[in-house]
Design a protein around this motif. Structure first.
Motif, PDB file in Angstrom:
ATOM      1  N   PRO A  20       5.771 -19.559  -2.293  1.00  7.67           N
ATOM      2  CA  PRO A  20       5.059 -20.755  -2.751  1.00  7.67           C
ATOM      3  C   PRO A  20       3.640 -20.373  -3.192  1.00  7.67           C
ATOM      4  CG  PRO A  20       6.033 -21.079  -0.569  1.00  7.67           C
ATOM      5  CD  PRO A  20       6.192 -19.637  -0.890  1.00  7.67           C
ATOM      6  N   PRO A  21       3.131 -21.012  -4.237  1.00  7.93           N
ATOM      7  CA  PRO A  21       1.783 -20.676  -4.713  1.00  7.93           C
ATOM      8  C   PRO A  21       0.730 -20.787  -3.611  1.00  7.93           C
ATOM      9  CG  PRO A  21       2.836 -22.257  -6.192  1.00  7.93           C
ATOM     10  CD  PRO A  21       3.781 -22.047  -5.048  1.00  7.93           C
ATOM     11  N   THR A  22       0.967 -21.681  -2.633  1.00  4.93           N
ATOM     12  CA  THR A  22       0.011 -21.837  -1.523  1.00  4.93           C
ATOM     13  C   THR A  22       0.044 -20.638  -0.573  1.00  4.93           C
ATOM     14  OG1 THR A  22       1.771 -23.078  -0.421  1.00  4.93           O
ATOM     15  CG2 THR A  22       0.002 -24.364  -1.427  1.00  4.93           C
ATOM     16  N   MET A  23       1.040 -19.761  -0.733  1.00  2.00           N
ATOM     17  CA  MET A  23       1.160 -18.598   0.154  1.00  2.00           C
ATOM     18  C   MET A  23       1.074 -17.289  -0.635  1.00  2.00           C
ATOM     19  SD  MET A  23       4.159 -19.863   2.711  1.00  2.00           S
ATOM     20  CE  MET A  23       4.387 -21.602   3.053  1.00  2.00           C
ATOM     21  N   MET A  24       0.474 -17.372  -1.835  1.00  2.87           N
ATOM     22  CA  MET A  24       0.337 -16.173  -2.682  1.00  2.87           C
ATOM     23  C   MET A  24      -1.155 -15.873  -2.866  1.00  2.87           C
ATOM     24  SD  MET A  24       2.178 -13.921  -4.223  1.00  2.87           S
ATOM     25  CE  MET A  24       3.794 -14.666  -4.270  1.00  2.87           C
ATOM     26  N   PRO A  25      -1.635 -14.749  -2.340  1.00  2.68           N
ATOM     27  CA  PRO A  25      -3.079 -14.502  -2.418  1.00  2.68           C
ATOM     28  C   PRO A  25      -3.534 -14.204  -3.851  1.00  2.68           C
ATOM     29  CG  PRO A  25      -1.946 -12.632  -1.416  1.00  2.68           C
ATOM     30  CD  PRO A  25      -0.906 -13.685  -1.658  1.00  2.68           C
ATOM     31  N   PRO A  26      -4.590 -14.844  -4.321  1.00  3.86           N
ATOM     32  CA  PRO A  26      -5.064 -14.575  -5.675  1.00  3.86           C
ATOM     33  C   PRO A  26      -5.487 -13.113  -5.810  1.00  3.86           C
ATOM     34  CG  PRO A  26      -6.372 -16.323  -4.608  1.00  3.86           C
ATOM     35  CD  PRO A  26      -5.426 -15.791  -3.584  1.00  3.86           C
ATOM     36  N   GLY A  27      -5.143 -12.488  -6.929  1.00  2.00           N
ATOM     37  CA  GLY A  27      -5.589 -11.117  -7.193  1.00  2.00           C
ATOM     38  C   GLY A  27      -4.758 -10.049  -6.505  1.00  2.00           C
ATOM     39  N   VAL A  28      -3.613 -10.424  -5.908  1.00  4.56           N
ATOM     40  CA  VAL A  28      -2.806  -9.444  -5.169  1.00  4.56           C
ATOM     41  C   VAL A  28      -2.271  -8.333  -6.098  1.00  4.56           C
ATOM     42  CG1 VAL A  28      -0.642 -10.806  -5.314  1.00  4.56           C
ATOM     43  CG2 VAL A  28      -0.983  -9.252  -3.389  1.00  4.56           C
ATOM     44  N   GLU A  29      -2.168  -8.639  -7.395  1.00  2.00           N
ATOM     45  CA  GLU A  29      -1.690  -7.633  -8.372  1.00  2.00           C
ATOM     46  C   GLU A  29      -2.598  -6.402  -8.366  1.00  2.00           C
ATOM     47  OE1 GLU A  29      -2.500 -10.742  -9.128  1.00  2.00           O
ATOM     48  OE2 GLU A  29      -0.981 -11.690 -10.409  1.00  2.00           O
ATOM     49  N   ARG A  30      -3.846  -6.592  -8.017  1.00  2.00           N
ATOM     50  CA  ARG A  30      -4.800  -5.475  -8.070  1.00  2.00           C
ATOM     51  C   ARG A  30      -4.539  -4.424  -7.000  1.00  2.00           C
ATOM     52  NH1 ARG A  30      -8.620  -9.676  -9.301  1.00  2.00           N
ATOM     53  NH2 ARG A  30      -9.379  -9.703  -7.159  1.00  2.00           N
ATOM     54  N   LEU A  31      -3.656  -4.714  -6.030  1.00  2.00           N
ATOM     55  CA  LEU A  31      -3.394  -3.740  -4.961  1.00  2.00           C
ATOM     56  C   LEU A  31      -2.574  -2.542  -5.447  1.00  2.00           C
ATOM     57  CD1 LEU A  31      -2.628  -6.011  -1.846  1.00  2.00           C
ATOM     58  CD2 LEU A  31      -4.687  -4.683  -2.314  1.00  2.00           C
ATOM     59  N   GLY A  32      -1.969  -2.633  -6.615  1.00  2.00           N
ATOM     60  CA  GLY A  32      -1.166  -1.500  -7.088  1.00  2.00           C
ATOM     61  C   GLY A  32      -0.170  -1.973  -8.119  1.00  2.00           C
ATOM     62  N   ASN A  33       1.034  -1.366  -8.089  1.00  2.00           N
ATOM     63  CA  ASN A  33       2.077  -1.731  -9.048  1.00  2.00           C
ATOM     64  C   ASN A  33       2.781  -3.008  -8.555  1.00  2.00           C
ATOM     65  OD1 ASN A  33       4.085  -1.840 -10.908  1.00  2.00           O
ATOM     66  ND2 ASN A  33       4.902   0.219 -10.494  1.00  2.00           N
TER      67      ASN A  33
ATOM     68  N   GLN B  98       0.832  -1.211   0.000  1.00  2.14           N
ATOM     69  CA  GLN B  98       0.000   0.000   0.000  1.00  2.14           C
ATOM     70  C   GLN B  98       0.864   1.257   0.000  1.00  2.14           C
ATOM     71  OE1 GLN B  98      -3.125   0.303  -0.444  1.00  2.14           O
ATOM     72  NE2 GLN B  98      -3.892  -1.772  -0.133  1.00  2.14           N
ATOM     73  N   GLY B  99       1.861   1.284   0.892  1.00  2.00           N
ATOM     74  CA  GLY B  99       2.692   2.487   1.022  1.00  2.00           C
ATOM     75  C   GLY B  99       3.587   2.701  -0.181  1.00  2.00           C
ATOM     76  N   LEU B 100       4.321   1.672  -0.561  1.00  2.00           N
ATOM     77  CA  LEU B 100       5.335   1.839  -1.609  1.00  2.00           C
ATOM     78  C   LEU B 100       4.741   2.106  -2.981  1.00  2.00           C
ATOM     79  CD1 LEU B 100       7.808  -0.890  -0.386  1.00  2.00           C
ATOM     80  CD2 LEU B 100       8.404   1.517  -0.752  1.00  2.00           C
ATOM     81  N   THR B 101       3.591   1.505  -3.279  1.00  2.00           N
ATOM     82  CA  THR B 101       3.018   1.778  -4.603  1.00  2.00           C
ATOM     83  C   THR B 101       2.507   3.228  -4.652  1.00  2.00           C
ATOM     84  OG1 THR B 101       0.899   0.782  -4.052  1.00  2.00           O
ATOM     85  CG2 THR B 101       2.459  -0.635  -5.133  1.00  2.00           C
ATOM     86  N   LYS B 102       2.028   3.743  -3.522  1.00  3.19           N
ATOM     87  CA  LYS B 102       1.627   5.164  -3.494  1.00  3.19           C
ATOM     88  C   LYS B 102       2.834   6.071  -3.708  1.00  3.19           C
ATOM     89  CE  LYS B 102      -2.501   4.942  -0.766  1.00  3.19           C
ATOM     90  NZ  LYS B 102      -3.049   4.713   0.548  1.00  3.19           N
ATOM     91  N   MET B 103       4.002   5.646  -3.231  1.00  8.43           N
ATOM     92  CA  MET B 103       5.203   6.472  -3.354  1.00  8.43           C
ATOM     93  C   MET B 103       5.853   6.337  -4.735  1.00  8.43           C
ATOM     94  SD  MET B 103       4.837   7.581  -0.377  1.00  8.43           S
ATOM     95  CE  MET B 103       6.154   8.716  -0.185  1.00  8.43           C
ATOM     96  N   GLY B 104       5.392   5.389  -5.546  1.00  4.22           N
ATOM     97  CA  GLY B 104       5.912   5.268  -6.913  1.00  4.22           C
ATOM     98  C   GLY B 104       6.941   4.167  -7.105  1.00  4.22           C
ATOM     99  N   SER B 105       6.981   3.204  -6.208  1.00  2.00           N
ATOM    100  CA  SER B 105       7.900   2.072  -6.387  1.00  2.00           C
ATOM    101  C   SER B 105       7.146   0.856  -6.922  1.00  2.00           C
ATOM    102  CB  SER B 105       8.588   1.742  -5.061  1.00  2.00           C
ATOM    103  OG  SER B 105       9.606   2.693  -4.822  1.00  2.00           O
TER     104      SER B 105
END
Ligand code: NCD
Length: 311
Positions: free
Chosen positions: A192-205, A178-185
């Motif tokens: 592991p795929p079992t520890m990667m939340p689906p749709g996390v790309e939608r949170l920002g960059n 949340q913080g870093l994508t707002k700052m432009g990073s």
């Protein structure tokens, strides 16, 4: 003049880029107090802060307590084993009872994501600071991580930040995203795929990488996370040896990052699992710098929710 209008700090998602910058700039100023011989200023004299920690904590709770004391507030700590939560009291009743003692700020850590919004709704005259809610957010950690990156690079835009590990259960990952994508990073995630939340790309960059190598290649920052076994209902990986083979940071794969890259970890570290001791104790590690910056960041958060203005 930048100003901070929020009564509570629950999530970096709720703050603007300018508000995040203000908190970081205030923390930079607070560091001067922490380097003095007598580390105390009267800023929050007469204010009462309750640290209400329903989950275990070493760094965050101590850091908030020290931060409050350095600003001359009266700080009180409540831990679950010694509170009435073990006798069946609800969060809402605990909060109303604490409120009757007229605290100015409650700093809370709780296993339930979003519990701080509930509490803030019940307590309009008291500030609520989130010290970690379930797998949702950990704003003070996100801010201290950004301050540590700013110290190294002098900026928070245009950085490639790799975050590796148990992303699904990590409130640290969410606050940093949340913080870093707002700052432009840009954020590159691996785990592991079992520890990667689906749709996390939608949170920002945010880019989800197939391998750790892809995430850390040419990264400015490599942030490693602990596997949050206490939040996983079932085992999400075959064994820790296999995990560290694919997702552990060691001196060899760290060479893939930029030569001046820094390595971060929110702690507690499981040495030999997510990071080898060579990396934890190596030149590129900023782990203890993060802890040091944590006190200044929490002083800044307490100061601003208490209504401070920065000239
Ligand atoms: C983190 C937490 O509690 O979310 N630790 C911390 O606050 N420094 C990360 C973790 O527990 O792995």
């Amino acid at each position: 003049m930048k100003s901070f209008k929020h009564k509570d700090i629950i999530a970096l998602r709720d703050l603007t880029k300018e508000e995040i910058e203000l908190l970081i700039e205030t923390a930079e100023g607070m560091r001067e107090i922490n380097s003095r011989d007598i580390k105390k200023v009267p800023t929050l004299r007469g204010k009462t802060i309750i640290n209400l920690f329903y989950e275990s904590s070493t760094r965050t709770r101590t850091s908030f307590e020290i931060a409050g004391k350095r600003l001359s507030a009266d700080t009180v700590n409540i831990t679950p084993s010694s509170s009435s939560a073990t006798k069946g009291e609800t969060l809402s009743d605990t909060a109303l009872n604490l409120l009757a003692m007229k605290p100015d700020i409650i700093v809370m850590r709780h296993a339930v994501s979003g519990s701080h919004y509930y509490l803030a709704g019940k307590l309009p005259n008291c500030s609520i600071i989130n010290a970690g809610d379930g797998a949702h957010e950990h704003p003070s950690q996100g801010l201290l991580d950004m301050l540590t990156m700013k110290d190294r690079f002098g900026r928070l835009d245009g950085l490639k930040v790799a975050i590796v590990g148990d992303i699904t259960h990590s409130r640290v990952a969410r606050s940093n995203i949340q913080g870093l994508t707002k700052m432009g990073s840009s954020i590159y995630l691996a785990g592991p795929p079992t520890m990667m939340p689906p749709g996390v790309e939608r949170l920002g960059n945010v880019t989800v990488c197939g391998t750790m190598k892809e995430a850390i290649q040419d990264a400015d920052v490599v942030m490693m996370l602990r596997i949050q076994q206490e939040r996983q209902g079932k085992t999400l990986m075959p064994n820790t040896r296999e995990y560290s083979r694919y997702f552990g940071l060691n001196p060899d794969n760290l060479k893939l990052a930029k030569p001046d890259a820094i390595v971060m970890h929110p702690g507690p570290i499981n040495r030999g699992v997510e990071m080898s001791s060579y990396v934890v104790d190596g030149d590129q590690s900023r782990v203890l710098k993060q802890v040091e910056n944590g006190v200044a960041v929490r002083m800044a958060m307490l100061y601003h929710v208490a209504g401070g203005e920065l000239e």
